[in-house]
Design a protein around this motif. Structure first.
Motif, PDB file in Angstrom:
ATOM      1  N   GLY A 140      99.826 -83.575 -37.970  1.00 42.04           N
ATOM      2  CA  GLY A 140      98.724 -83.431 -38.274  1.00 42.04           C
ATOM      3  C   GLY A 140      97.714 -83.245 -36.943  1.00 42.04           C
ATOM      4  N   THR A 141      98.114 -82.935 -35.781  1.00 41.86           N
ATOM      5  CA  THR A 141      97.565 -82.649 -34.649  1.00 41.86           C
ATOM      6  C   THR A 141      96.583 -81.634 -34.735  1.00 41.86           C
ATOM      7  OG1 THR A 141      99.129 -84.000 -33.499  1.00 41.86           O
ATOM      8  CG2 THR A 141      97.682 -82.654 -32.362  1.00 41.86           C
ATOM      9  N   ALA A 142      95.458 -81.699 -34.430  1.00 43.41           N
ATOM     10  CA  ALA A 142      94.580 -80.552 -34.808  1.00 43.41           C
ATOM     11  C   ALA A 142      94.248 -79.577 -33.429  1.00 43.41           C
ATOM     12  CB  ALA A 142      92.986 -81.054 -34.620  1.00 43.41           C
ATOM     13  N   ILE A 143      94.707 -80.074 -32.278  1.00 45.46           N
ATOM     14  CA  ILE A 143      94.750 -78.927 -31.234  1.00 45.46           C
ATOM     15  C   ILE A 143      96.058 -79.349 -30.240  1.00 45.46           C
ATOM     16  CG2 ILE A 143      93.531 -78.802 -28.718  1.00 45.46           C
ATOM     17  CD1 ILE A 143      91.114 -80.029 -29.764  1.00 45.46           C
ATOM     18  N   ILE A 144      96.740 -78.185 -29.918  1.00 42.42           N
ATOM     19  CA  ILE A 144      98.091 -78.138 -29.232  1.00 42.42           C
ATOM     20  C   ILE A 144      97.561 -77.698 -27.919  1.00 42.42           C
ATOM     21  CG2 ILE A 144      99.665 -78.305 -31.131  1.00 42.42           C
ATOM     22  CD1 ILE A 144      99.801 -75.374 -30.823  1.00 42.42           C
ATOM     23  N   GLY A 145      97.933 -78.580 -26.816  1.00 40.71           N
ATOM     24  CA  GLY A 145      97.794 -78.127 -25.310  1.00 40.71           C
ATOM     25  C   GLY A 145      98.864 -78.091 -24.483  1.00 40.71           C
ATOM     26  N   THR A 146      99.048 -77.230 -23.581  1.00 41.33           N
ATOM     27  CA  THR A 146      99.808 -77.150 -22.623  1.00 41.33           C
ATOM     28  C   THR A 146      99.869 -77.906 -21.499  1.00 41.33           C
ATOM     29  OG1 THR A 146      98.792 -75.127 -21.683  1.00 41.33           O
ATOM     30  CG2 THR A 146     100.229 -74.435 -23.349  1.00 41.33           C
ATOM     31  N   THR A 147      99.150 -78.993 -21.665  1.00 43.85           N
ATOM     32  CA  THR A 147      98.766 -79.861 -20.528  1.00 43.85           C
ATOM     33  C   THR A 147     100.111 -80.335 -19.882  1.00 43.85           C
ATOM     34  OG1 THR A 147      97.216 -80.722 -21.936  1.00 43.85           O
ATOM     35  CG2 THR A 147      97.595 -81.786 -20.083  1.00 43.85           C
ATOM     36  N   LEU A 148     101.316 -80.533 -20.326  1.00 41.84           N
ATOM     37  CA  LEU A 148     102.257 -81.294 -19.540  1.00 41.84           C
ATOM     38  C   LEU A 148     103.557 -80.166 -19.241  1.00 41.84           C
ATOM     39  CD1 LEU A 148     102.483 -84.683 -21.617  1.00 41.84           C
ATOM     40  CD2 LEU A 148     101.666 -84.214 -19.338  1.00 41.84           C
ATOM     41  N   SER A 149     103.244 -79.120 -19.400  1.00 46.24           N
ATOM     42  CA  SER A 149     104.187 -77.980 -18.951  1.00 46.24           C
ATOM     43  C   SER A 149     104.492 -78.041 -17.488  1.00 46.24           C
ATOM     44  CB  SER A 149     103.637 -76.529 -19.569  1.00 46.24           C
ATOM     45  OG  SER A 149     104.738 -75.718 -18.978  1.00 46.24           O
ATOM     46  N   GLY A 150     105.396 -78.249 -17.057  1.00 44.99           N
ATOM     47  CA  GLY A 150     105.861 -78.481 -15.576  1.00 44.99           C
ATOM     48  C   GLY A 150     105.618 -79.653 -14.973  1.00 44.99           C
ATOM     49  N   TYR A 151     105.089 -80.687 -15.946  1.00 43.43           N
ATOM     50  CA  TYR A 151     105.015 -82.025 -15.572  1.00 43.43           C
ATOM     51  C   TYR A 151     106.021 -83.192 -16.377  1.00 43.43           C
ATOM     52  CZ  TYR A 151     100.846 -80.085 -13.516  1.00 43.43           C
ATOM     53  OH  TYR A 151     100.049 -79.067 -12.904  1.00 43.43           O
ATOM     54  N   THR A 152     107.001 -82.430 -16.636  1.00 48.46           N
ATOM     55  CA  THR A 152     108.029 -83.506 -17.216  1.00 48.46           C
ATOM     56  C   THR A 152     109.559 -83.240 -16.787  1.00 48.46           C
ATOM     57  OG1 THR A 152     108.500 -81.991 -19.113  1.00 48.46           O
ATOM     58  CG2 THR A 152     106.986 -83.715 -19.789  1.00 48.46           C
ATOM     59  N   ALA A 153     110.443 -84.073 -16.970  1.00 52.79           N
ATOM     60  CA  ALA A 153     111.719 -83.731 -16.306  1.00 52.79           C
ATOM     61  C   ALA A 153     112.421 -82.724 -16.792  1.00 52.79           C
ATOM     62  CB  ALA A 153     112.661 -85.014 -16.425  1.00 52.79           C
ATOM     63  N   GLU A 154     111.871 -82.369 -17.947  1.00 57.13           N
ATOM     64  CA  GLU A 154     112.605 -80.986 -18.770  1.00 57.13           C
ATOM     65  C   GLU A 154     112.098 -79.542 -18.259  1.00 57.13           C
ATOM     66  OE1 GLU A 154     112.962 -79.040 -23.164  1.00 57.13           O
ATOM     67  OE2 GLU A 154     112.039 -81.125 -23.068  1.00 57.13           O
ATOM     68  N   THR A 155     110.688 -79.811 -17.865  1.00 52.54           N
ATOM     69  CA  THR A 155     110.011 -78.497 -17.548  1.00 52.54           C
ATOM     70  C   THR A 155     109.473 -78.642 -15.939  1.00 52.54           C
ATOM     71  OG1 THR A 155     107.747 -79.699 -18.176  1.00 52.54           O
ATOM     72  CG2 THR A 155     109.018 -78.465 -19.931  1.00 52.54           C
ATOM     73  N   GLU A 156     110.163 -79.507 -15.402  1.00 60.07           N
ATOM     74  CA  GLU A 156     109.495 -79.503 -13.921  1.00 60.07           C
ATOM     75  C   GLU A 156     109.805 -78.184 -13.252  1.00 60.07           C
ATOM     76  OE1 GLU A 156     110.263 -82.541  -9.877  1.00 60.07           O
ATOM     77  OE2 GLU A 156     111.344 -82.616 -11.900  1.00 60.07           O
ATOM     78  N   THR A 157     108.745 -77.739 -12.415  1.00 60.05           N
ATOM     79  CA  THR A 157     108.703 -76.629 -11.673  1.00 60.05           C
ATOM     80  C   THR A 157     108.092 -76.460 -10.567  1.00 60.05           C
ATOM     81  OG1 THR A 157     108.005 -74.106 -11.908  1.00 60.05           O
ATOM     82  CG2 THR A 157     106.604 -75.806 -13.132  1.00 60.05           C
ATOM     83  N   GLU A 158     108.293 -75.654  -9.471  1.00 59.34           N
ATOM     84  CA  GLU A 158     107.370 -75.527  -8.437  1.00 59.34           C
ATOM     85  C   GLU A 158     106.317 -74.336  -8.490  1.00 59.34           C
ATOM     86  OE1 GLU A 158     109.948 -75.084  -5.096  1.00 59.34           O
ATOM     87  OE2 GLU A 158     111.071 -76.912  -5.266  1.00 59.34           O
ATOM     88  N   ALA A 159     106.378 -73.777  -9.589  1.00 56.10           N
ATOM     89  CA  ALA A 159     105.407 -72.734  -9.822  1.00 56.10           C
ATOM     90  C   ALA A 159     104.008 -73.364  -9.605  1.00 56.10           C
ATOM     91  CB  ALA A 159     105.691 -72.210 -11.322  1.00 56.10           C
ATOM     92  N   THR A 160     102.936 -72.392  -9.114  1.00 56.84           N
ATOM     93  CA  THR A 160     101.602 -72.982  -8.980  1.00 56.84           C
ATOM     94  C   THR A 160     101.001 -72.279 -10.003  1.00 56.84           C
ATOM     95  OG1 THR A 160     101.484 -70.785  -7.454  1.00 56.84           O
ATOM     96  CG2 THR A 160     101.955 -72.971  -6.634  1.00 56.84           C
ATOM     97  N   ASP A 161     101.377 -71.022 -10.728  1.00 56.20           N
ATOM     98  CA  ASP A 161     100.505 -70.652 -11.803  1.00 56.20           C
ATOM     99  C   ASP A 161     100.728 -71.235 -13.076  1.00 56.20           C
ATOM    100  OD1 ASP A 161      99.316 -68.498 -10.230  1.00 56.20           O
ATOM    101  OD2 ASP A 161     100.605 -66.884 -11.130  1.00 56.20           O
ATOM    102  N   PRO A 162      99.594 -71.366 -13.794  1.00 55.24           N
ATOM    103  CA  PRO A 162      99.838 -71.872 -15.295  1.00 55.24           C
ATOM    104  C   PRO A 162     100.873 -71.191 -16.232  1.00 55.24           C
ATOM    105  CG  PRO A 162      97.639 -71.220 -14.697  1.00 55.24           C
ATOM    106  CD  PRO A 162      98.392 -70.480 -13.747  1.00 55.24           C
ATOM    107  N   ASP A 163     101.424 -71.887 -17.098  1.00 56.93           N
ATOM    108  CA  ASP A 163     102.273 -71.558 -17.851  1.00 56.93           C
ATOM    109  C   ASP A 163     101.860 -70.677 -19.408  1.00 56.93           C
ATOM    110  OD1 ASP A 163     104.699 -70.898 -19.570  1.00 56.93           O
ATOM    111  OD2 ASP A 163     105.121 -73.042 -19.458  1.00 56.93           O
TER     112      ASP A 163
END
Length: 225
Positions: A140-163
């Motif tokens: 039931g979440t109304a808004i889905i955000g890409t906020t944590l992409s690149g900031y978890t162990a699974e998605t960690e990246t050195e990329a500087t551009d957004p996902d």
């Protein structure tokens, strides 16, 4: 006009100074919020119950609230408790963002979203993956955000551009998509909308003077060498 309609095609400014830094004062956060609205922000993202209450008294745009905690037994930092969500809503939050990853947390994602809904506010899931977004919508979440992409162990990246790819993937799920994370230039924010986002959140590039100063300082010193 509904809250989501008022945010669609717009900008949310995250007024979160560095914790413990010289700008980390409620009166300064209120000033940031008012200045952001004067500059065209359609909504604001505010951390902390006291800050939320003060900003709510100063502006009329939609407010996304979070509480950040550093807990010893979980990497989840964003609104980990039902009580955090309820206190933010009482202080004036229209939307409460929570960590929508599948990492272990004290209170479950379902309990947090249910509490937000029952208190009359909207939930925003701060996601890292497409799997997170699907699970968030299912509860039931109304808004889905890409906020944590690149900031978890699974998605960690050195990329500087957004996902941008994740933004596009989210749009295929339907619902309201918030692009957030590393949007530190106007052109990047524009590209997020072109990738299908309904709204874009920008933080450091607007409200964290320490980061902005370092970007310019590093560039100048590299050139000087």
């Amino acid at each position: 006009m509904t809250i989501l309609n008022s945010l669609k095609g717009g900008l949310v400014v995250s007024c979160q100074p560095l914790t413990g830094g010289p700008m980390d004062q409620t009166d300064i956060i209120v000033a940031m919020a008012r200045a952001a609205v004067d500059g065209g922000a359609d909504g604001l993202r505010i951390e902390g119950v006291n800050n939320m209450r003060a900003v709510r008294a100063a502006v009329s745009v939609p407010l996304i609230g979070i509480v950040k905690r550093d807990l010893p037994d979980t990497p989840v930092r964003i609104t980990p408790f039902v009580s955090d969500a309820l206190e933010l809503i009482e202080a004036g939050a229209d939307i409460v963002a929570y960590d929508a990853t599948d990492r272990p947390s004290r209170d479950t994602r379902s309990d947090i979203v249910r509490a937000i809904f029952e208190a009359g506010a909207l939930a925003m899931g701060d996601c890292a993956t497409l799997r997170d977004a699907k699970a968030a919508q299912d509860i039931g979440t109304a808004i889905i955000g890409t906020t944590l992409s690149g900031y978890t162990a699974e998605t960690e990246t050195e990329a500087t551009d957004p996902d941008f790819a994740l933004v596009t993937a989210f749009t295929k799920l339907g619902g309201f998509v918030m692009a957030e994370g590393r949007y530190n230039a106007p052109d990047l924010a524009r590209r997020a909308i072109e990738a299908g986002a309904n709204c874009v959140t920008v933080g450091s590039a607007i409200t964290r003077i320490e980061h902005i100063s370092q970007w310019f300082s590093d560039a100048v010193k590299r050139a000087a060498k």
